[in-house]
Design a protein around this motif. Structure first.
Motif, PDB file in Angstrom:
ATOM      1  N   ARG A  14      40.200  41.342  40.197  1.00  0.00           N
ATOM      2  CA  ARG A  14      40.059  40.961  42.281  1.00  0.00           C
ATOM      3  C   ARG A  14      39.960  38.832  41.766  1.00  0.00           C
ATOM      4  NH1 ARG A  14      37.911  42.993  47.147  1.00  0.00           N
ATOM      5  NH2 ARG A  14      38.828  41.363  48.228  1.00  0.00           N
ATOM      6  N   ARG A  17      41.850  36.753  40.052  1.00  0.00           N
ATOM      7  CA  ARG A  17      42.865  36.413  40.759  1.00  0.00           C
ATOM      8  C   ARG A  17      42.913  34.949  41.575  1.00  0.00           C
ATOM      9  NH1 ARG A  17      43.968  42.626  41.065  1.00  0.00           N
ATOM     10  NH2 ARG A  17      45.286  42.541  39.887  1.00  0.00           N
ATOM     11  N   ARG A  18      40.874  35.212  41.977  1.00  0.00           N
ATOM     12  CA  ARG A  18      41.163  34.064  43.199  1.00  0.00           C
ATOM     13  C   ARG A  18      40.400  33.353  41.943  1.00  0.00           C
ATOM     14  NH1 ARG A  18      38.104  35.444  48.219  1.00  0.00           N
ATOM     15  NH2 ARG A  18      39.186  37.246  48.356  1.00  0.00           N
ATOM     16  N   ASP A  70      43.156  40.177  34.672  1.00  0.00           N
ATOM     17  CA  ASP A  70      43.508  41.586  35.044  1.00  0.00           C
ATOM     18  C   ASP A  70      44.942  42.451  33.593  1.00  0.00           C
ATOM     19  OD1 ASP A  70      46.125  39.522  34.778  1.00  0.00           O
ATOM     20  OD2 ASP A  70      46.149  39.636  37.174  1.00  0.00           O
TER      21      ASP A  70
END
Length: 196
Positions: A14, A17-18, A70
């Motif tokens: 997570r 992805r940011r 990820d």
């Protein structure tokens, strides 16, 4: 414990992805073409600090960086790419971000003198200057001694680097392997410049 690891991986993915950028993921199956086996396009984020505070860039000649990604099936020896920069994975531990080496060259490895067969070609690796010219075997009387270099090489299937092998980098510089440390994380070797 496995449930905790799944949650940690979910959190890393997570955050990647940011904070990260879409890159490429490779696993070596052919030593003559190490980047011929792409596995996907994951989000990748590298930082020299395991807390990923992103406060300063990586220091020159310090190739170790931490990774947020990820990728569900990351392995030691895998290559990761963002733009024209390559990295390879050297350590994966539970509950911690993976440790990688930032590459600064693509190398070829050939046999000892008299055995010019190339075992490895176009392989991303890290070569950094470590010594200040202790090597005296330059081939020219009175010449300035060449420095020594530290090579970081990923785990390559079916290949072991050995002393006296020759390494050629992307700029055409040639080195001879002086000593080798092989581990489950990859290979570190001391190189000296091959002078004529």
């Amino acid at each position: 414990m496995q449930e905790i690891q799944k949650r940690v991986h979910f959190g890393f993915a997570r955050a990647a992805r940011r904070l990260g950028t879409i890159g490429r993921h490779y696993r070596v199956i052919d030593l003559r073409s190490p980047l011929s086996n792409p596995l996907g396009r994951p989000y990748l984020c590298f930082d020299q600090n395991s807390g990923f505070q992103m406060v300063k860039p990586r220091m020159w000649a310090r190739p170790m960086v931490y990774l947020l990604c990820d990728v569900p099936c990351l392995s030691i020896g895998d290559f990761l790419q963002i733009g024209d920069r390559f990295y390879f994975v050297v350590e994966i531990e539970s509950y911690r971000p993976p440790l990688c080496v930032a590459c600064n060259s693509a190398i070829a490895i050939s046999g000892m003198r008299g055995a010019p067969h190339r075992y490895v070609e176009n392989c991303p690796a890290s070569i950094t200057l470590t010594g200040k010219g202790e090597d005296q075997r330059s081939g020219m009387p009175g010449s300035v001694p060449a420095g020594s270099y530290l090579l970081h090489l990923p785990v390559l299937p079916g290949f072991s680097l050995m002393p006296y092998m020759h390494v050629t980098d992307a700029s055409g510089a040639s080195y001879v392997v002086e000593s080798v440390e092989i581990s489950q994380n990859g290979t570190r070797a001391i190189l000296s410049v091959l002078q004529i």
